[in-house]
Write a protein that holds these residues in place. Structure first.
Motif, PDB file in Angstrom:
ATOM      1  N   PRO A   1       0.547  -1.411  -0.187  1.00  0.00           N
ATOM      2  CA  PRO A   1      -0.193   0.001  -0.005  1.00  0.00           C
ATOM      3  C   PRO A   1       0.798   1.275   0.295  1.00  0.00           C
ATOM      4  CG  PRO A   1       0.032  -0.883   1.768  1.00  0.00           C
ATOM      5  CD  PRO A   1       1.147  -2.099   1.369  1.00  0.00           C
ATOM      6  N   ARG A   2       0.593   2.185  -0.505  1.00  0.00           N
ATOM      7  CA  ARG A   2       1.424   2.903  -1.417  1.00  0.00           C
ATOM      8  C   ARG A   2       0.027   4.906  -1.351  1.00  0.00           C
ATOM      9  NH1 ARG A   2       4.934   0.709   0.894  1.00  0.00           N
ATOM     10  NH2 ARG A   2       6.691   0.522   0.225  1.00  0.00           N
ATOM     11  N   ASP A   3       0.559   6.218  -0.716  1.00  0.00           N
ATOM     12  CA  ASP A   3      -0.106   6.577  -1.098  1.00  0.00           C
ATOM     13  C   ASP A   3       0.615   7.187  -3.163  1.00  0.00           C
ATOM     14  OD1 ASP A   3      -1.181   9.478  -2.278  1.00  0.00           O
ATOM     15  OD2 ASP A   3      -0.239  10.397  -0.372  1.00  0.00           O
ATOM     16  N   LEU A   4      -0.684   6.662  -3.864  1.00  0.00           N
ATOM     17  CA  LEU A   4      -0.315   6.799  -5.595  1.00  0.00           C
ATOM     18  C   LEU A   4      -1.097   7.965  -6.159  1.00  0.00           C
ATOM     19  CD1 LEU A   4      -1.062   3.487  -6.263  1.00  0.00           C
ATOM     20  CD2 LEU A   4       1.230   4.675  -5.417  1.00  0.00           C
ATOM     21  N   THR A   5      -1.513   9.152  -5.435  1.00  0.00           N
ATOM     22  CA  THR A   5      -1.929   9.994  -6.112  1.00  0.00           C
ATOM     23  C   THR A   5      -0.891  10.940  -6.730  1.00  0.00           C
ATOM     24  OG1 THR A   5      -2.020  11.946  -3.835  1.00  0.00           O
ATOM     25  CG2 THR A   5      -3.776   9.956  -4.226  1.00  0.00           C
ATOM     26  N   ARG A   6       0.216  11.588  -6.184  1.00  0.00           N
ATOM     27  CA  ARG A   6       1.397  12.243  -7.519  1.00  0.00           C
ATOM     28  C   ARG A   6       0.997  11.564  -8.925  1.00  0.00           C
ATOM     29  NH1 ARG A   6       6.299  11.251  -3.871  1.00  0.00           N
ATOM     30  NH2 ARG A   6       5.402  11.033  -2.843  1.00  0.00           N
ATOM     31  N   TRP A   7       0.451  10.300  -8.825  1.00  0.00           N
ATOM     32  CA  TRP A   7       0.747   9.513 -10.070  1.00  0.00           C
ATOM     33  C   TRP A   7      -1.260   9.259 -10.483  1.00  0.00           C
ATOM     34  CZ3 TRP A   7       3.582   7.525  -5.541  1.00  0.00           C
ATOM     35  CH2 TRP A   7       5.440   7.934  -6.013  1.00  0.00           C
ATOM     36  N   GLY A   8      -1.831   9.778 -10.261  1.00  0.00           N
ATOM     37  CA  GLY A   8      -3.066  10.602 -10.809  1.00  0.00           C
ATOM     38  C   GLY A   8      -3.563   9.367 -10.690  1.00  0.00           C
ATOM     39  N   ALA A   9      -3.895   9.320  -9.136  1.00  0.00           N
ATOM     40  CA  ALA A   9      -4.551   7.833  -8.439  1.00  0.00           C
ATOM     41  C   ALA A   9      -5.596   8.469  -8.039  1.00  0.00           C
ATOM     42  CB  ALA A   9      -4.024   6.823  -7.705  1.00  0.00           C
ATOM     43  N   SER A  10      -6.323   8.176  -7.388  1.00  0.00           N
ATOM     44  CA  SER A  10      -7.667   8.759  -6.340  1.00  0.00           C
ATOM     45  C   SER A  10      -6.784   7.971  -5.082  1.00  0.00           C
ATOM     46  CB  SER A  10      -8.977   7.703  -6.380  1.00  0.00           C
ATOM     47  OG  SER A  10      -9.002   6.581  -6.819  1.00  0.00           O
ATOM     48  N   PRO A  11      -7.845   8.427  -3.866  1.00  0.00           N
ATOM     49  CA  PRO A  11      -7.347   8.047  -3.026  1.00  0.00           C
ATOM     50  C   PRO A  11      -7.693   6.628  -2.922  1.00  0.00           C
ATOM     51  CG  PRO A  11      -8.485  10.192  -3.105  1.00  0.00           C
ATOM     52  CD  PRO A  11      -8.299  10.035  -4.387  1.00  0.00           C
ATOM     53  N   GLU A  12      -8.390   6.501  -3.316  1.00  0.00           N
ATOM     54  CA  GLU A  12      -8.593   5.591  -2.803  1.00  0.00           C
ATOM     55  C   GLU A  12      -7.942   3.523  -3.118  1.00  0.00           C
ATOM     56  OE1 GLU A  12     -10.896   6.850  -4.255  1.00  0.00           O
ATOM     57  OE2 GLU A  12     -12.028   7.175  -2.287  1.00  0.00           O
ATOM     58  N   GLN A  13      -7.156   4.507  -4.909  1.00  0.00           N
ATOM     59  CA  GLN A  13      -6.099   3.496  -5.755  1.00  0.00           C
ATOM     60  C   GLN A  13      -4.974   3.450  -4.438  1.00  0.00           C
ATOM     61  OE1 GLN A  13      -7.464   5.755  -9.185  1.00  0.00           O
ATOM     62  NE2 GLN A  13      -7.252   3.787  -9.957  1.00  0.00           N
ATOM     63  N   GLN A  14      -4.579   2.869  -3.852  1.00  0.00           N
ATOM     64  CA  GLN A  14      -3.554   2.217  -2.726  1.00  0.00           C
ATOM     65  C   GLN A  14      -2.507   2.149  -3.330  1.00  0.00           C
ATOM     66  OE1 GLN A  14      -4.866   2.857   1.179  1.00  0.00           O
ATOM     67  NE2 GLN A  14      -5.722   4.810   1.264  1.00  0.00           N
ATOM     68  N   TRP A  15      -2.660   0.558  -3.854  1.00  0.00           N
ATOM     69  CA  TRP A  15      -1.730  -0.521  -3.886  1.00  0.00           C
ATOM     70  C   TRP A  15      -1.104  -0.394  -5.703  1.00  0.00           C
ATOM     71  CZ3 TRP A  15      -1.094  -4.354  -0.375  1.00  0.00           C
ATOM     72  CH2 TRP A  15      -2.807  -4.255   0.816  1.00  0.00           C
ATOM     73  N   ILE A  16       0.743  -1.225  -5.188  1.00  0.00           N
ATOM     74  CA  ILE A  16       1.412  -0.376  -5.937  1.00  0.00           C
ATOM     75  C   ILE A  16       2.574  -1.993  -6.434  1.00  0.00           C
ATOM     76  CG2 ILE A  16       2.912   0.555  -5.089  1.00  0.00           C
ATOM     77  CD1 ILE A  16       3.407   2.012  -7.467  1.00  0.00           C
ATOM     78  N   VAL A  17       2.552  -2.592  -7.022  1.00  0.00           N
ATOM     79  CA  VAL A  17       3.232  -3.594  -6.838  1.00  0.00           C
ATOM     80  C   VAL A  17       5.294  -3.518  -6.771  1.00  0.00           C
ATOM     81  CG1 VAL A  17       4.720  -5.966  -7.855  1.00  0.00           C
ATOM     82  CG2 VAL A  17       2.146  -4.660  -8.515  1.00  0.00           C
ATOM     83  N   ASN A  18       5.619  -3.362  -5.488  1.00  0.00           N
ATOM     84  CA  ASN A  18       6.904  -3.892  -5.871  1.00  0.00           C
ATOM     85  C   ASN A  18       7.615  -4.481  -6.505  1.00  0.00           C
ATOM     86  OD1 ASN A  18       9.335  -2.296  -4.573  1.00  0.00           O
ATOM     87  ND2 ASN A  18       9.404  -3.269  -2.358  1.00  0.00           N
ATOM     88  N   ALA A  19       8.580  -4.426  -7.868  1.00  0.00           N
ATOM     89  CA  ALA A  19       9.417  -5.046  -8.431  1.00  0.00           C
ATOM     90  C   ALA A  19      10.333  -5.959  -7.556  1.00  0.00           C
ATOM     91  CB  ALA A  19       9.021  -4.811  -9.649  1.00  0.00           C
ATOM     92  N   ILE A  20      10.580  -7.259  -7.556  1.00  0.00           N
ATOM     93  CA  ILE A  20      11.265  -6.912  -5.958  1.00  0.00           C
ATOM     94  C   ILE A  20      12.128  -8.212  -6.662  1.00  0.00           C
ATOM     95  CG2 ILE A  20      12.839  -8.426  -3.669  1.00  0.00           C
ATOM     96  CD1 ILE A  20       9.816  -7.127  -2.512  1.00  0.00           C
ATOM     97  N   PHE A  21      13.748  -8.401  -7.206  1.00  0.00           N
ATOM     98  CA  PHE A  21      14.313  -9.669  -7.511  1.00  0.00           C
ATOM     99  C   PHE A  21      15.556 -10.117  -6.111  1.00  0.00           C
ATOM    100  CE2 PHE A  21      17.611  -6.728  -8.959  1.00  0.00           C
ATOM    101  CZ  PHE A  21      18.729  -7.210  -8.410  1.00  0.00           C
ATOM    102  N   GLN A  22      15.870 -11.570  -6.283  1.00  0.00           N
ATOM    103  CA  GLN A  22      16.347 -12.078  -4.884  1.00  0.00           C
ATOM    104  C   GLN A  22      17.517 -13.073  -5.577  1.00  0.00           C
ATOM    105  OE1 GLN A  22      13.827 -14.039  -1.826  1.00  0.00           O
ATOM    106  NE2 GLN A  22      13.420 -12.553  -1.432  1.00  0.00           N
TER     107      GLN A  22
END
Length: 535
Positions: free
Chosen positions: A172-193
């Motif tokens: 979960p993140r605040d994504l409003t600066r990238w055009g999301a509404s306050p309800e759009q709060q989920w982003i994928v953290n792409a990880i490699f190990q």
């Protein structure tokens, strides 16, 4: 409006022009196996690299017009160039499996494949990697570190000691600066190990949100082409790592599909050394270099200021623009070899590999550079594979089994490897007698690559005394011998290698009455097969 589960009075329309077909009974000795059939449009020439095809076809995501039907048995397979089966992994990998490859570990050849859950709509999966030895026995299951779940996209063995994997981690993140509404709060953290293969210990972890701004995505959060962010299952997959490699200096190469870029990562600090293509490319792109929605980036060579990489350029995503047209950046997908100069910061195309049938794959794909200089390109969602000479000439091209009523087979990655298979299982043998009285023995040994000849013997009594019946050269998955000289009660067969060594002996097969595969009429299909339509 969607119409689902429509039974077939309609099937007569769909099948009227089709010939009657036999049941899918490919092997008398293994009627339980129904491997994919290759539709070979360019037969393998003498120039193809030695080795077998490693494929894992599965049912594709339904299109808008109809339900697509994939292979009868989706699984990892080892096949010859003529489509003949070497090994069926159906039942060995018991859940959805992909990214089937050969590697070396602890000085021995092994097989590995991802197996787990598949979320086709969002292009990811959660599971683990299962490793088999040359006897097709499970010797290791590897899972992600730090309480995370392995994604389907990557498992790459480095120096026979470690493995690179990829993790799809919604946060979960605040994504409003990238055009999301306050309800759009989920982003994928792409990880490699990077993990130690023997112990499973986590050696290195890198995450996209620590190093790459979501502003670099080419697929914005609205209209949700890469997820809309309303919940963890619909998280905005702004970066989407689908491959990881590591060079001899300890630095990493990652492909970020939804940023249309390839990044080189410092193996100590995790800092980005350079970006190729995308919104912040460090290189001037020469003719033919530009790519997008790519897969399978790999280091090829490094010499001073020059580095060479390969990748699969999808140039398509399957998403639509504002006018309902699918987004693509080139007429076809392609395999590419690209040279990078980090002094002049120029990128040039060394070689492109373009499909014989103008294929454009909206997902998946791979480019494998082979030891003899050839390239094997797998066309992902198009369900095809092509081998090219180094100059780009296609010398083998095949489509994978399309199942009932048309298209629908996809294959994430495709490879060619030399492989020696030594199955632990007992070979399968049957003895079938026809209504006319003739008797034929059929034998097969799933995964065996070493048998040259099958020698058949009649078994006369419980003591196991044997009489030689004949031998047959092994030329395909199943070998048969017509038994002459009268009826026999039981038959066994010895598997013999090229040096005359007996590898194993089958159990005793007793006589069964042969049954011919039935023909399917339109009426039979209408009563037994459902066809699903979407409108």
């Amino acid at each position: 409006m969607k119409y689902r589960g429509v039974l077939l009075p309609l099937v007569a329309i769909a099948l009227a022009a089709l010939p009657l077909v036999s049941a899918d009974w490919q092997f008398k000795s293994r009627p339980d196996l129904a491997p994919p059939r290759l539709n070979i449009t360019i037969s393998a020439t003498a120039d193809v690299e030695k080795g077998y095809l490693f494929l894992a076809p599965f049912a594709g995501f339904p299109d808008k017009a109809r339900e697509q039907h994939g292979p009868r048995q989706a699984a990892p397979y080892i096949l010859r160039d003529d489509g003949d089966l070497v090994w069926s992994g159906y039942g060995y990998y018991s859940i959805w499996a992909t990214n089937f490859q050969k590697a070396r570990w602890n000085g021995m050849d092994v097989l590995f494949s991802f197996e787990g859950d598949h979320n086709a709509g969002y292009g990811h999966g959660h599971g683990h990697t299962t490793i088999l030895d040359q006897h097709y026995e499970t010797i290791r299951e590897l899972r992600a570190g730090n309480h995370k779940l392995t994604d389907k996209h990557e498992f790459h063995v480095i120096n026979e000691e470690t493995a690179l994997i990829q993790v799809y981690q919604p946060v979960p993140r605040d994504l409003t600066r990238w055009g999301a509404s306050p309800e759009q709060q989920w982003i994928v953290n792409a990880i490699f190990q990077e993990l130690d293969l023997t112990t499973g210990h986590l050696l290195f972890e890198w995450s996209s949100l620590s190093h790459v701004s979501p502003s670099e995505s080419v697929l914005p959060i609205n209209p949700g082409q890469a997820g809309s962010g309303f919940n963890s299952s619909d998280a905005w997959d702004y970066f989407h790592i689908n491959s990881v490699d590591k060079d001899t200096s300890g630095n990493y190469l990652i492909s970020a599909r939804d940023a249309c870029s390839v990044h080189k990562i410092n193996g100590s600090t995790g800092d980005i050394i350079w970006r190729l293509d995308g919104k912040k490319s460090d290189f001037k792109l020469g003719k033919g270099v530009k790519f997008c929605f790519q897969h399978h980036a790999r280091f090829v060579s490094q010499d001073g200021d020059e580095e060479v990489i390969s990748l699969y350029d999808n140039s398509a995503h399957g998403t639509e623009d504002g006018r309902g047209r699918e987004v693509h950046t080139a007429p076809t997908s392609s395999g590419k070899i690209i040279k990078l100069n980090t002094r002049t910061w120029e990128a040039t195309l060394v070689q492109g590999f373009y499909p014989p049938d103008d294929l454009l794959s909206k997902s998946q794909g791979s480019t494998q550079l082979l030891p003899n200089g050839n390239a094997l390109v797998n066309w992902g969602s198009e369900g095809a594979v092509t081998e090219f000479r180094a100059d780009g000439t296609p010398i083998f091209h095949a489509y994978m089994d399309s199942g009932f009523l048309g298209e629908g087979v996809e294959n994430y990655r495709g490879f060619r490897y030399n492989w020696t298979g030594l199955p632990n299982e007992v070979p399968s043998i049957v003895l079938l007698e026809s209504e006319s009285g003739g008797t034929t023995a059929y034998v097969s040994w799933n995964g065996d690559t070493e048998t040259a000849v099958w020698r058949f013997f009649s078994v006369a009594d419980e003591a196991g005394s044997r009489s030689f019946l004949g031998e047959a050269k092994r030329t395909s998955f199943e070998t048969e011998l017509v038994v002459k000289g009268g009826r026999v009660e039981g038959v066994v067969a010895d598997a013999v290698d090229a040096d005359g060594k007996v590898l194993t002996t089958t159990g005793v097969a007793t006589v069964e009455l042969a049954v011919e595969p039935p023909k399917l009429s339109l009426d039979t299909v209408a009563r037994g097969q459902q066809v699903f339509f979407q409108a």
